[in-house]
Design a protein around this motif. Structure first.
Motif, PDB file in Angstrom:
ATOM      1  N   SER A 246     -82.924   2.953  31.150  1.00 11.76           N
ATOM      2  CA  SER A 246     -82.960   1.737  30.325  1.00 11.76           C
ATOM      3  C   SER A 246     -81.599   1.381  29.740  1.00 11.76           C
ATOM      4  CB  SER A 246     -83.991   1.880  29.208  1.00 11.76           C
ATOM      5  OG  SER A 246     -83.725   3.054  28.500  1.00 11.76           O
ATOM      6  N   TRP A 247     -80.708   2.389  29.550  1.00 11.61           N
ATOM      7  CA  TRP A 247     -79.394   2.124  28.949  1.00 11.61           C
ATOM      8  C   TRP A 247     -78.373   1.612  29.982  1.00 11.61           C
ATOM      9  CZ3 TRP A 247     -76.370   5.053  31.954  1.00 11.61           C
ATOM     10  CH2 TRP A 247     -76.908   6.245  32.475  1.00 11.61           C
TER      11      TRP A 247
ATOM     12  N   ARG B 262     -79.875  -1.397  35.303  1.00 11.80           N
ATOM     13  CA  ARG B 262     -81.240  -1.798  34.961  1.00 11.80           C
ATOM     14  C   ARG B 262     -81.281  -3.316  34.721  1.00 11.80           C
ATOM     15  NH1 ARG B 262     -85.640   1.512  33.380  1.00 11.80           N
ATOM     16  NH2 ARG B 262     -87.018   0.385  32.009  1.00 11.80           N
TER      17      ARG B 262
ATOM     18  N   HIS C 193     -83.409  -6.117  36.959  1.00 17.45           N
ATOM     19  CA  HIS C 193     -84.344  -7.117  36.427  1.00 17.45           C
ATOM     20  C   HIS C 193     -83.894  -8.529  36.776  1.00 17.45           C
ATOM     21  CE1 HIS C 193     -87.508  -4.991  34.313  1.00 17.45           C
ATOM     22  NE2 HIS C 193     -86.616  -4.035  34.169  1.00 17.45           N
TER      23      HIS C 193
ATOM     24  N   CYS D  65     -87.853  -2.206  40.237  1.00 14.36           N
ATOM     25  CA  CYS D  65     -88.058  -1.731  38.864  1.00 14.36           C
ATOM     26  C   CYS D  65     -89.214  -0.743  38.721  1.00 14.36           C
ATOM     27  CB  CYS D  65     -88.278  -2.932  37.939  1.00 14.36           C
ATOM     28  SG  CYS D  65     -86.901  -4.100  37.999  1.00 14.36           S
TER      29      CYS D  65
ATOM     30  N   ASP E  62     -91.192   2.865  38.377  1.00 11.41           N
ATOM     31  CA  ASP E  62     -91.012   4.250  37.938  1.00 11.41           C
ATOM     32  C   ASP E  62     -91.838   5.141  38.866  1.00 11.41           C
ATOM     33  OD1 ASP E  62     -90.732   6.662  36.733  1.00 11.41           O
ATOM     34  OD2 ASP E  62     -91.365   6.010  34.736  1.00 11.41           O
TER      35      ASP E  62
END
Ligand SMILES: C[S@@+](CC[C@H](N)C(=O)[O-])C[C@H]1O[C@@H](n2cnc3c(N)ncnc32)[C@H](O)[C@@H]1O
Length: 226
Positions: free
Chosen positions: A161-162, A166, A170, A186, A188
Protein backbone atom coordinates in the motif's frame (compact mmCIF):
# COMPACT_ATOMS: atom_id res chain seq x y z
CA UNK A 1 -4.06 -49.69 -6.56
CA UNK A 2 -6.34 -48.26 -9.27
CA UNK A 3 -5.60 -44.82 -10.67
CA UNK A 4 -8.05 -42.50 -12.35
CA UNK A 5 -7.09 -41.27 -15.82
CA UNK A 6 -7.34 -37.45 -15.53
CA UNK A 7 -7.83 -36.94 -19.27
CA UNK A 8 -11.38 -35.91 -20.18
CA UNK A 9 -13.26 -37.77 -22.89
CA UNK A 10 -12.70 -36.07 -26.31
CA UNK A 11 -16.22 -34.63 -26.25
CA UNK A 12 -15.36 -32.80 -23.03
CA UNK A 13 -12.18 -31.11 -24.22
CA UNK A 14 -14.07 -28.17 -25.75
CA UNK A 15 -16.23 -27.03 -22.85
CA UNK A 16 -15.53 -23.34 -22.68
CA UNK A 17 -13.48 -21.18 -25.01
CA UNK A 18 -13.37 -17.53 -26.00
CA UNK A 19 -12.08 -15.45 -28.86
CA UNK A 20 -12.29 -11.69 -28.47
CA UNK A 21 -11.17 -10.98 -32.04
CA UNK A 22 -8.16 -8.67 -32.35
CA UNK A 23 -7.68 -8.54 -28.57
CA UNK A 24 -7.21 -12.31 -28.32
CA UNK A 25 -4.90 -12.29 -31.35
CA UNK A 26 -2.90 -9.46 -29.75
CA UNK A 27 -2.53 -11.46 -26.53
CA UNK A 28 -1.41 -14.56 -28.39
CA UNK A 29 1.13 -12.41 -30.26
CA UNK A 30 2.24 -10.65 -27.06
CA UNK A 31 2.90 -13.84 -25.10
CA UNK A 32 4.61 -15.45 -28.09
CA UNK A 33 6.79 -12.41 -28.75
CA UNK A 34 7.73 -11.67 -25.13
CA UNK A 35 7.96 -15.31 -24.06
CA UNK A 36 11.75 -15.33 -23.59
CA UNK A 37 11.76 -11.99 -21.81
CA UNK A 38 8.88 -12.94 -19.48
CA UNK A 39 10.59 -16.24 -18.67
CA UNK A 40 13.83 -14.34 -18.05
CA UNK A 41 12.34 -11.87 -15.54
CA UNK A 42 10.37 -14.61 -13.74
CA UNK A 43 13.17 -17.19 -13.85
CA UNK A 44 14.00 -17.17 -10.13
CA UNK A 45 10.36 -17.60 -9.17
CA UNK A 46 9.82 -20.32 -11.76
CA UNK A 47 13.00 -22.21 -10.89
CA UNK A 48 11.97 -22.54 -7.26
CA UNK A 49 8.22 -23.05 -7.75
CA UNK A 50 8.49 -25.50 -10.65
CA UNK A 51 11.57 -27.44 -9.49
CA UNK A 52 11.38 -31.24 -9.48
CA UNK A 53 7.95 -31.65 -11.01
CA UNK A 54 7.36 -35.38 -11.16
CA UNK A 55 7.01 -36.90 -14.64
CA UNK A 56 3.47 -38.07 -15.13
CA UNK A 57 0.16 -36.28 -15.54
CA UNK A 58 0.49 -32.53 -15.05
CA UNK A 59 -2.35 -30.05 -15.35
CA UNK A 60 -1.43 -26.52 -16.40
CA UNK A 61 -4.11 -23.87 -16.04
CA UNK A 62 -4.10 -20.96 -18.48
CA UNK A 63 -1.13 -22.47 -20.29
CA UNK A 64 -1.01 -19.60 -22.81
CA UNK A 65 1.48 -20.38 -25.58
CA UNK A 66 3.39 -22.93 -23.47
CA UNK A 67 5.72 -20.64 -21.52
CA UNK A 68 6.21 -23.24 -18.77
CA UNK A 69 6.77 -26.31 -20.91
CA UNK A 70 10.54 -25.99 -20.44
CA UNK A 71 9.99 -26.74 -16.73
CA UNK A 72 8.24 -30.07 -17.39
CA UNK A 73 10.15 -33.34 -17.69
CA UNK A 74 10.21 -34.55 -21.33
CA UNK A 75 7.64 -37.29 -21.79
CA UNK A 76 5.21 -35.67 -19.33
CA UNK A 77 1.58 -35.96 -20.12
CA UNK A 78 0.22 -32.41 -19.97
CA UNK A 79 -3.41 -31.39 -19.73
CA UNK A 80 -3.29 -27.74 -20.76
CA UNK A 81 -6.46 -25.93 -19.74
CA UNK A 82 -6.63 -22.90 -22.04
CA UNK A 83 -9.89 -21.12 -22.88
CA UNK A 84 -8.36 -18.73 -25.43
CA UNK A 85 -8.58 -20.34 -28.87
CA UNK A 86 -5.92 -17.96 -30.18
CA UNK A 87 -3.28 -19.69 -28.02
CA UNK A 88 -3.99 -23.27 -29.07
CA UNK A 89 -1.90 -23.59 -32.25
CA UNK A 90 1.26 -22.32 -30.57
CA UNK A 91 0.63 -24.55 -27.53
CA UNK A 92 0.53 -27.59 -29.74
CA UNK A 93 3.68 -26.61 -31.65
CA UNK A 94 5.61 -26.00 -28.39
CA UNK A 95 4.53 -29.30 -26.86
CA UNK A 96 5.60 -31.21 -29.98
CA UNK A 97 9.01 -29.48 -29.93
CA UNK A 98 9.50 -30.43 -26.23
CA UNK A 99 8.36 -34.04 -26.63
CA UNK A 100 5.34 -33.58 -24.37
CA UNK A 101 2.16 -35.60 -24.70
CA UNK A 102 -0.35 -32.72 -24.82
CA UNK A 103 -4.11 -32.64 -24.43
CA UNK A 104 -5.49 -29.11 -24.88
CA UNK A 105 -8.68 -28.58 -22.91
CA UNK A 106 -10.76 -25.57 -23.93
CA UNK A 107 -12.28 -24.88 -20.52
CA UNK A 108 -12.26 -22.44 -17.63
CA UNK A 109 -10.38 -23.09 -14.40
CA UNK A 110 -13.61 -22.48 -12.51
CA UNK A 111 -15.16 -25.66 -13.99
CA UNK A 112 -12.57 -28.29 -14.87
CA UNK A 113 -13.67 -31.42 -16.77
CA UNK A 114 -11.15 -33.48 -14.78
CA UNK A 115 -12.08 -36.14 -12.19
CA UNK A 116 -11.69 -35.68 -8.42
CA UNK A 117 -8.33 -36.61 -6.88
CA UNK A 118 -6.81 -37.66 -10.21
CA UNK A 119 -3.58 -35.59 -10.57
CA UNK A 120 -0.36 -35.08 -8.63
CA UNK A 121 0.69 -31.73 -10.08
CA UNK A 122 -1.19 -28.56 -11.05
CA UNK A 123 0.69 -25.45 -12.08
CA UNK A 124 0.01 -21.99 -13.40
CA UNK A 125 1.79 -18.71 -14.02
CA UNK A 126 0.15 -15.30 -14.36
CA UNK A 127 -3.34 -16.81 -14.38
CA UNK A 128 -5.03 -16.18 -11.00
CA UNK A 129 -4.80 -12.48 -11.90
CA UNK A 130 -6.98 -13.13 -14.94
CA UNK A 131 -9.60 -15.73 -14.03
CA UNK A 132 -13.06 -14.40 -13.15
CA UNK A 133 -13.28 -16.19 -9.80
CA UNK A 134 -9.96 -17.13 -8.15
CA UNK A 135 -11.66 -18.80 -5.14
CA UNK A 136 -13.63 -21.10 -7.45
CA UNK A 137 -10.49 -21.95 -9.44
CA UNK A 138 -8.58 -22.83 -6.26
CA UNK A 139 -11.48 -25.03 -5.11
CA UNK A 140 -11.30 -26.85 -8.45
CA UNK A 141 -7.53 -27.28 -8.10
CA UNK A 142 -8.01 -28.84 -4.65
CA UNK A 143 -10.74 -31.09 -6.00
CA UNK A 144 -8.64 -32.57 -8.82
CA UNK A 145 -5.43 -33.01 -6.78
CA UNK A 146 -4.78 -36.28 -5.01
CA UNK A 147 -4.08 -36.00 -1.27
CA UNK A 148 -0.45 -34.88 -1.10
CA UNK A 149 -0.62 -33.45 -4.63
CA UNK A 150 0.94 -30.04 -5.30
CA UNK A 151 -0.30 -26.79 -6.75
CA UNK A 152 2.65 -24.68 -7.94
CA UNK A 153 2.20 -21.05 -8.90
CA UNK A 154 3.93 -17.85 -10.03
CA UNK A 155 1.67 -14.79 -9.97
CA UNK A 156 1.87 -11.00 -10.04
CA UNK A 157 -0.04 -9.30 -7.24
CA UNK A 158 -0.98 -5.92 -5.79
CA UNK A 159 2.02 -3.86 -4.70
CA UNK A 160 2.30 -2.88 -1.00
CA UNK A 161 0.00 0.00 0.00
CA UNK A 162 2.94 2.39 0.60
CA UNK A 163 4.43 1.83 -2.85
CA UNK A 164 4.05 4.21 -5.82
CA UNK A 165 3.54 1.04 -7.89
CA UNK A 166 0.27 0.52 -6.05
CA UNK A 167 -0.90 3.94 -7.21
CA UNK A 168 0.12 3.09 -10.78
CA UNK A 169 -1.70 -0.26 -10.62
CA UNK A 170 -4.91 1.46 -9.55
CA UNK A 171 -4.53 4.24 -12.15
CA UNK A 172 -4.25 1.86 -15.11
CA UNK A 173 -6.30 -1.04 -13.74
CA UNK A 174 -9.29 -0.77 -16.10
CA UNK A 175 -7.54 -0.23 -19.46
CA UNK A 176 -4.94 -2.88 -18.54
CA UNK A 177 -7.70 -5.37 -17.80
CA UNK A 178 -9.38 -4.61 -21.12
CA UNK A 179 -6.19 -5.06 -23.16
CA UNK A 180 -5.09 -8.19 -21.28
CA UNK A 181 -8.52 -9.85 -21.32
CA UNK A 182 -9.38 -9.64 -17.63
CA UNK A 183 -5.96 -9.31 -15.96
CA UNK A 184 -6.45 -7.51 -12.61
CA UNK A 185 -3.35 -5.72 -11.31
CA UNK A 186 -4.72 -5.29 -7.79
CA UNK A 187 -5.38 -8.81 -6.47
CA UNK A 188 -4.11 -10.12 -3.13
CA UNK A 189 -3.58 -13.61 -4.51
CA UNK A 190 -1.35 -14.75 -1.64
CA UNK A 191 -4.23 -14.25 0.77
CA UNK A 192 -6.63 -16.05 -1.56
CA UNK A 193 -4.32 -19.08 -1.81
CA UNK A 194 -3.73 -19.08 1.96
CA UNK A 195 -7.48 -19.15 2.51
CA UNK A 196 -8.19 -21.92 0.01
CA UNK A 197 -7.98 -24.85 2.44
CA UNK A 198 -4.69 -26.47 1.41
CA UNK A 199 -2.87 -28.54 4.07
CA UNK A 200 0.43 -26.64 3.61
CA UNK A 201 1.18 -23.40 1.77
CA UNK A 202 4.64 -21.94 1.15
CA UNK A 203 4.78 -18.52 -0.51
CA UNK A 204 7.80 -16.54 -1.60
CA UNK A 205 7.37 -12.81 -2.19
CA UNK A 206 9.95 -11.07 -4.35
CA UNK A 207 9.89 -8.36 -6.97
CA UNK A 208 10.82 -9.25 -10.52
CA UNK A 209 14.26 -7.81 -11.05
CA UNK A 210 15.00 -5.45 -13.94
CA UNK A 211 11.49 -5.83 -15.32
CA UNK A 212 10.27 -3.28 -17.84
CA UNK A 213 6.68 -4.27 -17.00
CA UNK A 214 6.53 -2.21 -13.79
CA UNK A 215 2.80 -2.75 -13.05
CA UNK A 216 3.31 -6.51 -12.78
CA UNK A 217 6.68 -6.73 -11.08
CA UNK A 218 5.35 -7.39 -7.56
CA UNK A 219 5.25 -11.17 -7.58
CA UNK A 220 4.68 -14.27 -5.50
CA UNK A 221 5.50 -17.90 -6.13
CA UNK A 222 5.28 -21.11 -4.24
CA UNK A 223 3.56 -24.36 -3.62
CA UNK A 224 0.38 -25.48 -1.88
CA UNK A 225 -0.07 -29.11 -0.87
CA UNK A 226 -3.50 -30.72 -0.74
C1 LIG B 1 -1.48 -13.59 -18.61
S1 LIG B 1 -1.82 -15.03 -19.57
C2 LIG B 1 -0.53 -16.11 -18.98
C3 LIG B 1 -0.22 -17.22 -19.93
C4 LIG B 1 0.88 -18.19 -19.47
N1 LIG B 1 0.49 -18.92 -18.29
C5 LIG B 1 2.17 -17.46 -19.24
O1 LIG B 1 2.69 -17.45 -18.11
O2 LIG B 1 2.69 -16.90 -20.23
C6 LIG B 1 -3.28 -15.63 -18.76
C7 LIG B 1 -3.81 -16.92 -19.38
O3 LIG B 1 -4.94 -17.38 -18.61
C8 LIG B 1 -5.96 -17.78 -19.51
N2 LIG B 1 -7.26 -17.68 -18.83
C9 LIG B 1 -8.11 -16.63 -18.79
N3 LIG B 1 -9.20 -16.92 -18.06
C10 LIG B 1 -9.04 -18.19 -17.62
C11 LIG B 1 -9.83 -19.08 -16.82
N4 LIG B 1 -10.99 -18.69 -16.29
N5 LIG B 1 -9.35 -20.32 -16.59
C12 LIG B 1 -8.16 -20.71 -17.09
N6 LIG B 1 -7.36 -19.92 -17.86
C13 LIG B 1 -7.80 -18.68 -18.10
C14 LIG B 1 -5.80 -16.82 -20.67
O4 LIG B 1 -6.43 -17.29 -21.84
C15 LIG B 1 -4.29 -16.73 -20.79
O5 LIG B 1 -3.76 -17.75 -21.59
Amino acid sequence: MTTTDPRPAPAQTEQGTFHHGARSEFNAWFFRTFDRYLNHITRQHKRSAFADIAAGAVVELGAGVGANFAHLPPGSSVLAVEPSEAMHAQLEARAAARGLDLTVIGAYGEDLPIPDASVDEVLCSLVLCTVDDPEAVLAEIRRILRPGGRFRFVEHVAAPSWSPRRWLQHAIRRPWSWVFEGCDLCRDTARTIEGAGFREVAIRRARLKRSAFVPVNTAISGCAVR
